[in-house]
Design a protein around this motif. Structure first.
Motif, PDB file in Angstrom:
ATOM      1  N   MET A  20       0.477  -1.111  -0.391  1.00 21.94           N
ATOM      2  CA  MET A  20      -0.142   0.230   1.040  1.00 21.94           C
ATOM      3  C   MET A  20       0.996   1.463   0.031  1.00 21.94           C
ATOM      4  N   PHE A  21       1.695   1.334   0.620  1.00 20.15           N
ATOM      5  CA  PHE A  21       2.641   2.685   1.072  1.00 20.15           C
ATOM      6  C   PHE A  21       2.552   3.065  -0.426  1.00 20.15           C
ATOM      7  N   PHE A  22       3.802   1.603  -1.181  1.00 16.21           N
ATOM      8  CA  PHE A  22       4.747   1.760  -2.589  1.00 16.21           C
ATOM      9  C   PHE A  22       4.317   2.303  -3.099  1.00 16.21           C
ATOM     10  N   LYS A  23       2.581   1.835  -3.365  1.00 13.13           N
ATOM     11  CA  LYS A  23       2.126   2.768  -4.083  1.00 13.13           C
ATOM     12  C   LYS A  23       1.727   4.068  -4.369  1.00 13.13           C
ATOM     13  N   ARG A  24       1.344   3.751  -3.206  1.00  9.39           N
ATOM     14  CA  ARG A  24       1.223   6.046  -2.762  1.00  9.39           C
ATOM     15  C   ARG A  24       2.902   6.696  -3.144  1.00  9.39           C
ATOM     16  N   MET A  25       3.617   6.126  -2.866  1.00 10.48           N
ATOM     17  CA  MET A  25       4.659   6.416  -3.212  1.00 10.48           C
ATOM     18  C   MET A  25       5.108   6.698  -5.254  1.00 10.48           C
ATOM     19  N   ILE A  26       4.155   5.750  -5.951  1.00 11.30           N
ATOM     20  CA  ILE A  26       4.579   5.555  -7.411  1.00 11.30           C
ATOM     21  C   ILE A  26       3.823   6.305  -8.088  1.00 11.30           C
ATOM     22  N   ASP A  27       2.754   6.253  -6.918  1.00 13.51           N
ATOM     23  CA  ASP A  27       1.517   6.738  -7.870  1.00 13.51           C
ATOM     24  C   ASP A  27       0.818   8.154  -7.398  1.00 13.51           C
ATOM     25  N   ASN A  28       1.603   9.634  -7.397  1.00 11.89           N
ATOM     26  CA  ASN A  28       1.785  10.514  -7.048  1.00 11.89           C
ATOM     27  C   ASN A  28       1.556  11.266  -8.069  1.00 11.89           C
ATOM     28  N   PRO A  29       0.449  12.020  -8.853  1.00 16.03           N
ATOM     29  CA  PRO A  29       0.738  12.745  -9.499  1.00 16.03           C
ATOM     30  C   PRO A  29       1.317  14.142  -8.599  1.00 16.03           C
ATOM     31  N   ASP A  30       0.930  14.322  -7.988  1.00 22.40           N
ATOM     32  CA  ASP A  30       1.138  15.876  -7.434  1.00 22.40           C
ATOM     33  C   ASP A  30       2.997  15.529  -7.499  1.00 22.40           C
ATOM     34  N   ILE A  31       3.788  14.774  -6.959  1.00 17.87           N
ATOM     35  CA  ILE A  31       5.015  15.329  -7.378  1.00 17.87           C
ATOM     36  C   ILE A  31       5.739  14.780  -8.484  1.00 17.87           C
ATOM     37  N   ALA A  32       5.229  14.327  -9.430  1.00 18.52           N
ATOM     38  CA  ALA A  32       4.658  14.290 -10.960  1.00 18.52           C
ATOM     39  C   ALA A  32       4.896  16.215 -11.334  1.00 18.52           C
ATOM     40  N   LYS A  33       4.181  16.744 -10.088  1.00 22.99           N
ATOM     41  CA  LYS A  33       3.693  18.183 -11.281  1.00 22.99           C
ATOM     42  C   LYS A  33       5.171  18.834 -10.471  1.00 22.99           C
ATOM     43  N   LEU A  34       5.702  18.100  -9.318  1.00 21.17           N
ATOM     44  CA  LEU A  34       6.686  19.212  -8.783  1.00 21.17           C
ATOM     45  C   LEU A  34       7.817  18.936  -9.882  1.00 21.17           C
ATOM     46  N   LEU A  35       8.079  17.953 -10.126  1.00 22.52           N
ATOM     47  CA  LEU A  35       9.035  17.560 -11.261  1.00 22.52           C
ATOM     48  C   LEU A  35       9.246  18.199 -11.835  1.00 22.52           C
ATOM     49  N   LEU A  36       8.316  18.289 -12.769  1.00 18.85           N
ATOM     50  CA  LEU A  36       8.205  19.053 -13.817  1.00 18.85           C
ATOM     51  C   LEU A  36       8.014  20.524 -13.736  1.00 18.85           C
ATOM     52  N   ARG A  37       7.823  21.229 -13.123  1.00 18.30           N
ATOM     53  CA  ARG A  37       7.744  22.485 -12.509  1.00 18.30           C
ATOM     54  C   ARG A  37       9.533  22.577 -12.281  1.00 18.30           C
ATOM     55  N   LEU A  38       9.791  21.844 -11.513  1.00 24.98           N
ATOM     56  CA  LEU A  38      11.070  22.282 -11.270  1.00 24.98           C
ATOM     57  C   LEU A  38      12.853  21.763 -12.428  1.00 24.98           C
ATOM     58  N   SER A  39      12.178  21.258 -12.863  1.00 23.15           N
ATOM     59  CA  SER A  39      13.154  20.660 -13.967  1.00 23.15           C
ATOM     60  C   SER A  39      12.612  21.792 -15.749  1.00 23.15           C
ATOM     61  N   LEU A  40      11.502  22.509 -16.031  1.00 19.52           N
ATOM     62  CA  LEU A  40      11.131  23.339 -16.172  1.00 19.52           C
ATOM     63  C   LEU A  40      12.071  24.795 -15.685  1.00 19.52           C
ATOM     64  N   GLY A  41      11.347  25.050 -14.763  1.00 17.01           N
ATOM     65  CA  GLY A  41      11.238  26.333 -14.363  1.00 17.01           C
ATOM     66  C   GLY A  41      13.013  26.306 -14.308  1.00 17.01           C
ATOM     67  N   GLY A  42      12.906  25.483 -13.407  1.00 10.57           N
ATOM     68  CA  GLY A  42      14.748  25.304 -13.351  1.00 10.57           C
ATOM     69  C   GLY A  42      15.896  25.685 -14.054  1.00 10.57           C
ATOM     70  N   LEU A  43      15.689  24.796 -15.493  1.00 19.27           N
ATOM     71  CA  LEU A  43      16.351  24.171 -16.404  1.00 19.27           C
ATOM     72  C   LEU A  43      16.203  25.713 -17.472  1.00 19.27           C
ATOM     73  N   MET A  44      15.025  26.755 -17.324  1.00 17.68           N
ATOM     74  CA  MET A  44      14.861  27.666 -18.229  1.00 17.68           C
ATOM     75  C   MET A  44      15.251  28.932 -17.632  1.00 17.68           C
ATOM     76  N   LEU A  45      15.205  28.700 -16.024  1.00 19.98           N
ATOM     77  CA  LEU A  45      16.072  30.290 -15.812  1.00 19.98           C
ATOM     78  C   LEU A  45      18.042  30.608 -15.909  1.00 19.98           C
ATOM     79  N   PHE A  46      18.230  29.384 -16.243  1.00 20.26           N
ATOM     80  CA  PHE A  46      19.373  29.497 -16.343  1.00 20.26           C
ATOM     81  C   PHE A  46      19.741  30.513 -17.805  1.00 20.26           C
ATOM     82  N   HIS A  47      18.518  29.884 -18.821  1.00 19.27           N
ATOM     83  CA  HIS A  47      19.184  31.047 -20.074  1.00 19.27           C
ATOM     84  C   HIS A  47      18.183  32.403 -19.599  1.00 19.27           C
TER      85      HIS A  47
END
Length: 139
Positions: free
Chosen positions: A1-28
């Motif tokens: 149950m815990f493992f499923k909650r850890m890997i099935d977490n769209p909020d973490i996916a959104k965070l990773l997408l925001r951090l990668s897009l925002g962080g890398l674009m900020l370098f430009h």
């Protein structure tokens, strides 16, 4: 149950997408703050547009990435990134639209990764791990 909650977490996916897009674009954006936007103003002028539009790159590559990083007004910031990338392809990379790079990859893969990643973030929103908690229409 815990493992499923850890890997099935769209909020973490959104965070990773925001951090990668925002962080890398900020370098430009930081590079443009440090070295200027003369080449962008030339590209804008070459398209018969007013040169002052070139200053919008600071909004698109500094302010919008910061908003993405913090998860505040995420959807407008992501849409602004989409616009920046479309304009980059049109103004700076039009000859590369159907080209391969020297390593055999698509010449505009980075630009399109930013563009479609930002478009995905526009539709997904900020998620729970953001300043807004993902509760607003714009986040």
């Amino acid at each position: 149950m815990f493992f499923k909650r850890m890997i099935d977490n769209p909020d973490i996916a959104k965070l990773l997408l925001r951090l990668s897009l925002g962080g890398l674009m900020l370098f430009h954006g930081v590079h443009k703050v440090m070295h200027g936007i003369g080449f962008i103003q030339q590209a804008v002028a070459g398209a018969n547009l007013p040169q002052w539009l070139g200053y919008g790159i600071y909004v698109g590559e500094v302010l919008a990435p910061l908003l993405l990083l913090f998860g505040y007004f995420t959807r407008p910031a992501a849409l602004l990134e989409v616009i920046v990338m479309v304009m980059a392809v049109i103004l700076v990379h039009p000859g590369e639209l159907l080209s391969l790079d020297t390593h055999g990859g698509y010449a505009l893969e980075l630009q399109f990764l930013y563009l479609f990643g930002s478009l995905a973030l526009f539709f997904l929103g900020a998620g729970r791990y953001s300043m807004s908690g993902g509760r607003g229409l714009w986040d």
